[in-house]
Motif scaffolding. Structure first.
Motif, PDB file in Angstrom:
ATOM      1  N   LEU A  97       0.752  -1.347   0.076  1.00  0.00           N
ATOM      2  CA  LEU A  97      -0.017  -0.017  -0.112  1.00  0.00           C
ATOM      3  C   LEU A  97       0.917   1.302   0.032  1.00  0.00           C
ATOM      4  CD1 LEU A  97      -2.788   1.453   0.522  1.00  0.00           C
ATOM      5  CD2 LEU A  97      -2.511   1.111   2.845  1.00  0.00           C
ATOM      6  N   ALA A  98       0.503   2.040  -0.901  1.00  0.00           N
ATOM      7  CA  ALA A  98       1.357   3.393  -1.022  1.00  0.00           C
ATOM      8  C   ALA A  98       0.038   4.377  -0.876  1.00  0.00           C
ATOM      9  CB  ALA A  98       2.214   3.487  -2.269  1.00  0.00           C
ATOM     10  N   GLY A  99       0.008   5.364  -1.873  1.00  0.00           N
ATOM     11  CA  GLY A  99      -1.232   6.160  -1.746  1.00  0.00           C
ATOM     12  C   GLY A  99      -2.542   5.834  -1.630  1.00  0.00           C
ATOM     13  N   PRO A 156      -1.849  -1.018 -18.400  1.00  0.00           N
ATOM     14  CA  PRO A 156      -1.245  -0.741 -19.768  1.00  0.00           C
ATOM     15  C   PRO A 156      -1.803   0.959 -19.908  1.00  0.00           C
ATOM     16  CG  PRO A 156      -3.225  -2.054 -19.797  1.00  0.00           C
ATOM     17  CD  PRO A 156      -2.736  -2.064 -18.450  1.00  0.00           C
ATOM     18  N   ILE A 157      -2.730   1.398 -19.168  1.00  0.00           N
ATOM     19  CA  ILE A 157      -2.939   2.896 -19.408  1.00  0.00           C
ATOM     20  C   ILE A 157      -2.506   3.762 -18.304  1.00  0.00           C
ATOM     21  CG2 ILE A 157      -5.202   2.360 -20.757  1.00  0.00           C
ATOM     22  CD1 ILE A 157      -6.810   2.514 -18.295  1.00  0.00           C
ATOM     23  N   GLY A 158      -1.726   3.192 -17.367  1.00  0.00           N
ATOM     24  CA  GLY A 158      -0.955   4.205 -16.359  1.00  0.00           C
ATOM     25  C   GLY A 158      -0.122   5.504 -16.947  1.00  0.00           C
ATOM     26  N   ASP A 159      -0.150   6.436 -16.658  1.00  0.00           N
ATOM     27  CA  ASP A 159       0.525   7.776 -17.577  1.00  0.00           C
ATOM     28  C   ASP A 159       2.013   7.989 -17.230  1.00  0.00           C
ATOM     29  OD1 ASP A 159      -1.764   8.528 -18.357  1.00  0.00           O
ATOM     30  OD2 ASP A 159      -2.180  10.039 -17.023  1.00  0.00           O
ATOM     31  N   GLY A 175       5.819   4.596  -7.361  1.00  0.00           N
ATOM     32  CA  GLY A 175       5.799   3.360  -7.427  1.00  0.00           C
ATOM     33  C   GLY A 175       4.522   2.683  -7.506  1.00  0.00           C
ATOM     34  N   GLY A 176       3.590   3.434  -7.060  1.00  0.00           N
ATOM     35  CA  GLY A 176       2.038   2.650  -7.164  1.00  0.00           C
ATOM     36  C   GLY A 176       1.644   2.556  -8.704  1.00  0.00           C
ATOM     37  N   ASN A 177       2.091   3.706  -9.434  1.00  0.00           N
ATOM     38  CA  ASN A 177       1.404   3.938 -10.731  1.00  0.00           C
ATOM     39  C   ASN A 177       2.202   2.802 -11.573  1.00  0.00           C
ATOM     40  OD1 ASN A 177       1.719   5.792 -13.569  1.00  0.00           O
ATOM     41  ND2 ASN A 177      -0.261   5.471 -12.319  1.00  0.00           N
TER      42      ASN A 177
END
Ligand SMILES: Cc1cc2nc3c(=O)[nH]c(=O)nc-3n(C[C@H](O)[C@H](O)[C@H](O)COP(=O)(O)OP(=O)(O)OC[C@H]3O[C@@H](n4cnc5c(N)ncnc54)[C@H](O)[C@@H]3O)c2cc1C
Ligand code: FES
Ligand code: FES
Length: 473
Positions: free
Chosen positions: A218-220, A306-309, A298-300
């Motif tokens: 767990l991060a944000g 596949p659609i993370g920025d 890190g979370g992203n």
């Protein structure tokens, strides 16, 4: 363990029976603080916004707004929260509440406490200066981009924001900023519906992870919180990593910048202060200020969407990842990290410690995001480009793509078509046609495969026309 403590509106509240998946929002509301509302439970509406106290890096405190619906209560152990009830009261309205009231910024009022919180965070933002963001009082209206109102209309809300002055010297919350913020508290909680651990340091986190490779990091919480609320996901063990000092470093070296995976995007944006122009262009297009105040790099990357920025941006910057486990650390190029849909090179017991961006940076960069809404939306297609010209010949180019394959990818065909060639419209048009054939875009509720391919082509052409003008000056 003994109970947890969270300070709410100045009063410490003990919690004896905290559960790992209880959200801060539900706990606050169960405790009678019903100003914060549940509109969506997935970070989209801002009705649940609260202020949290965070270190300002100079021994004082920043008041930042977050979506309480995505914050897990045990993650707040030892921390301080301010709700709309703690900002002002009937008869003693806070300047933000006053301006919202007198300018007609509220009708049904469901969204109002959330707007008030986001507005208060901006009111107390220390960097706010007259004339910034082209407003007389320096108010960044995008600080409200994570708050939705269904009935008032945004004009009076905007008027309230632009009418705000600066906090007076004796302002109670303003004074709070001069005190040190609460420190991160190691926390261990075991209950019938799972365990929650906030380790004291990286070695402890890696020990726990080695012994429990299926644990959820767990991060944000901006991805995991949605899984919990909407898909009713539950983890046998949750390990909170966002507070680990080892994941919160941001260092400039001669040949690279190292950015801790546990830093949230607002912190990274503030600490980079525009020194990586491609990231500076990307940050405002990522979700909303409310989300960026929690979401980590890190979370992203770790969710491997596949659609993370961040992957298209970081692929263009030729970034690599520092992965840490009990066995030590290894470096993996981001271009080799994603192995399949939501599959990565992360081994059992391993986490992302940092992102490494090589220096010097390519000087000409662009980030293009195609989404259904301009703000607070996930990409249909995202394109990051970083390029260097040598006498108008392309001497280096990296193009990162999101939304057109099972993983983020590089546009290798287009890169190959351009490298060593003159940066001319004809060559770029040829490369753009190839870029339209990159990946294996799918049709889904966000966009059709045809649209996605067309946007790839358009992005490179847009980059050419925008940046060639900049190059020509
Ligand atoms: C309203 C809304 C808008 C959004 N808009 C965007 C957007 O515009 N662009 C975009 O890309 N995303 C967007 N997102 C998705 C989300 O905000 C991002 O993916 C965010 O960066 C996740 O980071 P986090 O710290 O909140 O992750 P968390 O939810 O805390 O963690 C998610 C998962 O990541 C993994 N993880 C976390 N940290 C690490 C680590 N250090 N090492 C290995 N794995 C790790 C774990 O598997 C964890 O379960 C949006 C989400 C919401 C709710
Ligand atoms: S309830 Fe909508 S953002 Fe939290
Ligand atoms: S006042 Fe009704 S939703 Fe905003």
């Amino acid at each position: 363990m003994e109970g947890l403590t969270v300070t709410v509106n100045g009063q410490p509240r003990g919690i004896q029976d905290a559960k790992p998946h209880t959200t801060l929002l539900n706990w606050l509301r169960d405790g009678g603080l019903t100003g914060c509302k549940e509109g969506c439970a997935e970070g989209e509406c801002g009705a649940c916004a609260v202020l949290v106290s965070r270190p300002d890096g100079r021994g004082g405190t920043r008041l930042e707004s977050v979506n309480a619906c995505l914050v897990m209560l045990p993650a707040m152990n030892g921390q301080e929260v301010i709700t709309a009830e703690g900002i002002g009261s009937p008869g003693h309205l806070h300047p933000v509440q006053h301006e919202m009231a007198v300018r007609g910024g509220s009708q049904c009022g469901y969204c109002t406490p959330g707007f008030v919180i986001s507005m208060a965070a901006e009111y107390y933002r220390p960097e706010r200066r007259d004339g910034e963001h082209h407003t007389p009082n320096g108010f960044d209206i995008h600080s409200l981009s994570g708050n939705l109102c269904r009935c008032t209309g945004y004009r009076p809300i905007q008027d309230a924001a632009h009418a705000l002055g600066t906090p007076p010297e004796d302002d109670t919350l303003g004074t709070l900023r001069t005190r040190p913020s609460p420190t991160v508290q190691p926390t261990h909680l075991t209950g019938p519906d799972g365990e929650f651990h906030r380790p004291a340091d990286l070695p402890e986190a890696l020990e726990l992870l080695a012994a429990n490779p299926d644990a959820t990091l767990l991060a944000g919480g901006t991805d995991w919180g949605v899984e919990i609320n909407i898909r009713h996901a539950r983890a046998k063990m949750t390990i909170a990593v966002d507070g680990l000092a080892e994941l919160r470093e941001l260092e400039w070296h001669d040949d690279h910048v190292r950015i801790g995976a546990g830093l949230n995007l607002t912190e990274i944006e503030r600490r980079l202060d525009g020194r990586i122009p491609l990231m500076a262009e990307w940050f405002p297009q990522f979700a909303s200020r409310l989300i960026r105040n929690s979401a980590t790099l890190g979370g992203n990357i770790g969710t491997a969407s596949p659609i993370g920025d961040s992957p298209p941006t970081l692929l263009a910057l030729d970034a690599s990842l520092i992965l840490a486990s009990r066995q030590g650390e290894r470096e993996v190029p981001l271009s080799e990290f994603f192995e399949g849909y939501r599959q990565t090179k992360l081994g059992d017991g391993e986490l992302i410690r940092a992102v490494k961006i090589p220096l010097p940076l390519a000087p000409i960069t662009g980030f293009y995001k195609y989404a259904k809404r301009r703000f607070d939306d996930i990409s249909s297609v995202a394109v990051g480009i970083a390029m260097e010209l040598d006498s108008n010949n392309v001497s280096r180019i990296r193009i990162g793509l999101g939304g057109v394959a099972a993983t983020p990818i590089r546009a290798l065909k287009a890169e190959e078509a351009l490298i060593g060639k003159p940066w001319t419209e004809r060559n770029v048009r040829e490369a753009a046609a190839l870029m339209g054939q990159e990946g294996t875009p799918l049709s889904d509720h966000r966009a059709s495969a045809k649209y996605r391919a067309a946007m790839l082509e358009q992005a490179l052409l847009k980059f050419f026309f925008e940046k060639s003008e900049a190059v020509r000056g």
